[in-house]
Design an enzyme around this catalytic site. Structure first.
Site, PDB file in Angstrom:
ATOM      1  CG  HIS A 197      -2.083   0.898   1.161  1.00  0.00           C
ATOM      2  ND1 HIS A 197      -2.145   2.087   1.847  1.00  0.00           N
ATOM      3  CD2 HIS A 197      -3.251   0.807   0.465  1.00  0.00           C
ATOM      4  CE1 HIS A 197      -3.300   2.683   1.606  1.00  0.00           C
ATOM      5  NE2 HIS A 197      -3.990   1.931   0.766  1.00  0.00           N
ATOM      6  CE  LYS A 199      -1.386   5.025  -0.581  1.00  0.00           C
ATOM      7  NZ  LYS A 199      -1.836   3.936  -1.328  1.00  0.00           N
ATOM      8  CG  ASP A 204      18.496  11.833 -10.285  1.00  0.00           C
ATOM      9  OD1 ASP A 204      18.313  10.841 -11.018  1.00  0.00           O
ATOM     10  OD2 ASP A 204      18.369  13.007 -10.690  1.00  0.00           O
ATOM     11  CG  HIS A 410      -6.721   8.677  -0.328  1.00  0.00           C
ATOM     12  ND1 HIS A 410      -5.462   8.383  -0.824  1.00  0.00           N
ATOM     13  CD2 HIS A 410      -7.289   7.479  -0.058  1.00  0.00           C
ATOM     14  CE1 HIS A 410      -5.291   7.079  -0.863  1.00  0.00           C
ATOM     15  NE2 HIS A 410      -6.380   6.507  -0.398  1.00  0.00           N
ATOM     16  CE  LYS A 412      -4.129   6.698   2.468  1.00  0.00           C
ATOM     17  NZ  LYS A 412      -5.525   6.540   2.852  1.00  0.00           N
ATOM     18  CG  ASP A 417       2.524  19.618  21.439  1.00  0.00           C
ATOM     19  OD1 ASP A 417       3.500  19.584  22.202  1.00  0.00           O
ATOM     20  OD2 ASP A 417       1.628  18.750  21.448  1.00  0.00           O
TER      21      ASP A 417
END
Length: 484
Positions: A197, A199, A204, A410, A412, A417
């Site tokens: 899942h 992403k 480079d 979507h 996440k 603080d």
């Protein structure tokens, strides 16, 4: 008797015998030295004979049998970080809090790539082929795919992707392979019963992107997303590269190593974060990963990262995630899973920390989520604890409603603080126990900065969304069907 009184023949005889004795001593010394050298040489030859097969066997050992010695190094890179967002068409905020679009950030990363691009992804639908429609807002995703295809013919492009199910299209992946990209499918269902899942991008070996956006055209124009791009930071890119290499390795095995090879290990975690300059300000940074079985030595599991960030908060914890469920969402039989939920209740009760949850609501929302959210929200009503829960809904016109798996927040991420946490996982048990995900954790509270820190920027994003007209507070009298 003086030497002059001794007959010449005797003198000669004595001196000759002395010289013979001295010669014998030298001879024996040379013999001893030669013997020692010969012995040492024989020992070295024996050791070489012994070590060669050991070295060969070491290289053929299973990954966990190898030893490693890692050293924490000071990162001197001039690292720069920027928050990036996808704001769905039609979503308008009465706020000046805006960031570069994920689409523009991806284009810039592609155009600037000189040697390599590694992408870890869940699935690929950049061309709208899955909907069989002619949605004009798919053009940004289509352009990203075409640019990636052109890049694949020039530099090394590697893609680790979750093995597609029968329902997932593979046209994009075929196009990239034909363009020259090296693609490996990771069968997480067979390895951990989850999916890949994650992403993120690594460009480079010095620039990275990490965030909620999938390789999906909707993630650029029809879904609300948030991520971060870090530029000119080879030390951080190298550490994220170890997570990518673990995915790359999993394509070639039927089991997850019981102990990962040393080359995947890290010295940077929640206890010993990487010290670096981020936008000219000192920062403590580390990358976490899930599930624990994919964490090499030294890597903080993603769940432990979240619990640690919540536990360290002194004033507030703001959370923006699509799904929030204290369950194993996809397990059969059903299982309760309260690790994060308990931690939130603990800090609110024991230390009076202010807790805010901004959860998404759309057509695919699991209805069981609401009783749990009501339970959290009720703590404010009954016990005067400072916990609030809001539902964020992305509006849709008739055309937009026809787009499947779109029009949703979507995000996440979490901000306190002290810390900015930007992840790739939904917040239910499966994502931390079985499914591959990752997160970037940044702490800049110990530094004096004239520019907003990452934590401060993320707090502004959360408060913009929290105070917007798209958010509705949930309480014991809320009727869920009117929210979604």
């Amino acid at each position: 008797m003086m030497k002059s009184d001794i007959p010449y023949e005797k003198i000669v005889d004595v001196e000759q015998r002395g010289e013979t004795h001295l010669g014998s001593q030298k001879f024996y010394r040379y013999l001893i030295v030669l013997t020692c050298l010969t012995t040492v040489l024989l020992i070295l030859l024996s050791l070489q004979t012994l070590l060669v097969p050991l070295a060969a066997s070491s290289s053929s050992k299973s990954p966990g049998q190898q030893e490693h010695h890692l050293i924490r190094e000071t990162c001197t890179d001039p690292c720069r970080i920027a928050l990036v967002e996808s704001i769905p068409e039609g979503l308008v905020f009465n706020s000046s809090a805006t960031h570069q679009s994920i689409y523009e950030a991806w284009l810039n990363l592609i155009s600037g790539a000189q040697t390599s691009l590694d992408i870890a992804s869940f699935y690929w639908t950049l061309t709208n082929s899955d909907t069989q429609t002619h949605e004009t807002t798919a053009n940004q995703g289509e352009q990203i795919l075409q640019e990636l295809g052109r890049l694949s013919g020039k530099v090394s492009v590697r893609i680790a992707v979750s093995t597609p199910s029968d329902k997932k299209p593979v046209e994009d992946i075929r196009f990239l392979v034909n363009s020259g990209a090296d693609v490996r499918m990771v069968n997480m269902r067979e390895l951990t019963t989850g999916v890949l899942h994650t992403k993120f991008w690594i460009v480079d070996k010095k620039h990275i992107y990490i965030g909620s956006a999938n390789m999906d055209w909707r993630s650029l124009t029809q879904v609300k997303e948030l991520g971060a791009v870090v530029y000119d930071c080879s030390c951080l890119a190298d550490d994220l590269g170890k997570i990518f290499e673990a995915y790359w390795y999993l394509n070639q095995t039927k089991t997850v190593p019981s102990h990962w090879p040393s080359k995947y290990s890290t010295v940077y975690n929640k206890d010993t974060p990487m010290q670096l300059s981020l936008n000219g300000t000192d920062a403590s940074v580390y990358l976490s990963s899930s599930p624990p079985s994919l964490c090499a030595e030294g890597r903080t599991p993603d769940l432990q990262s979240i619990l640690s960030v919540i536990g360290d908060a002194q004033q507030f914890v703001y959370i923006a995630v699509m799904n929030y469920l204290p369950t194993m969402e996809f397990s059969k039989p059903q299982r309760y899973w309260a690790d994060i939920d308990t931690q939130l209740r603990r800090v609110a009760y024991e230390r009076k920390v202010r807790v805010r949850l901004l959860i998404s609501c759309w057509g695919s929302t699991n209805p069981i989520m609401f009783p749990f959210l009501h339970s959290l929200a009720s703590l404010k009503d009954k016990n005067k604890l400072d916990i609030q829960v809001k539902i964020f809904t992305v509006p849709s016109n008739p055309r937009q409603k026809e787009i499947p798996y779109a029009r949703v927040n979507h995000n996440k991420y979490m901000v306190t603080d002290k810390v900015a946490y930007i992840g790739t996982s939904n917040w239910s048990g499966d994502y931390f126990v079985n499914t591959a995900g990752s997160a970037l954790v940044v702490n800049q509270t110990s530094a004096q900065s004239t520019t907003p820190t990452v934590q401060e920027q993320l707090q502004v994003v959360f408060e913009r969304d929290w105070d917007s007209s798209y958010s509705s507070e949930i309480n014991h009298s809320t009727n869920n069907k009117y929210i979604c």
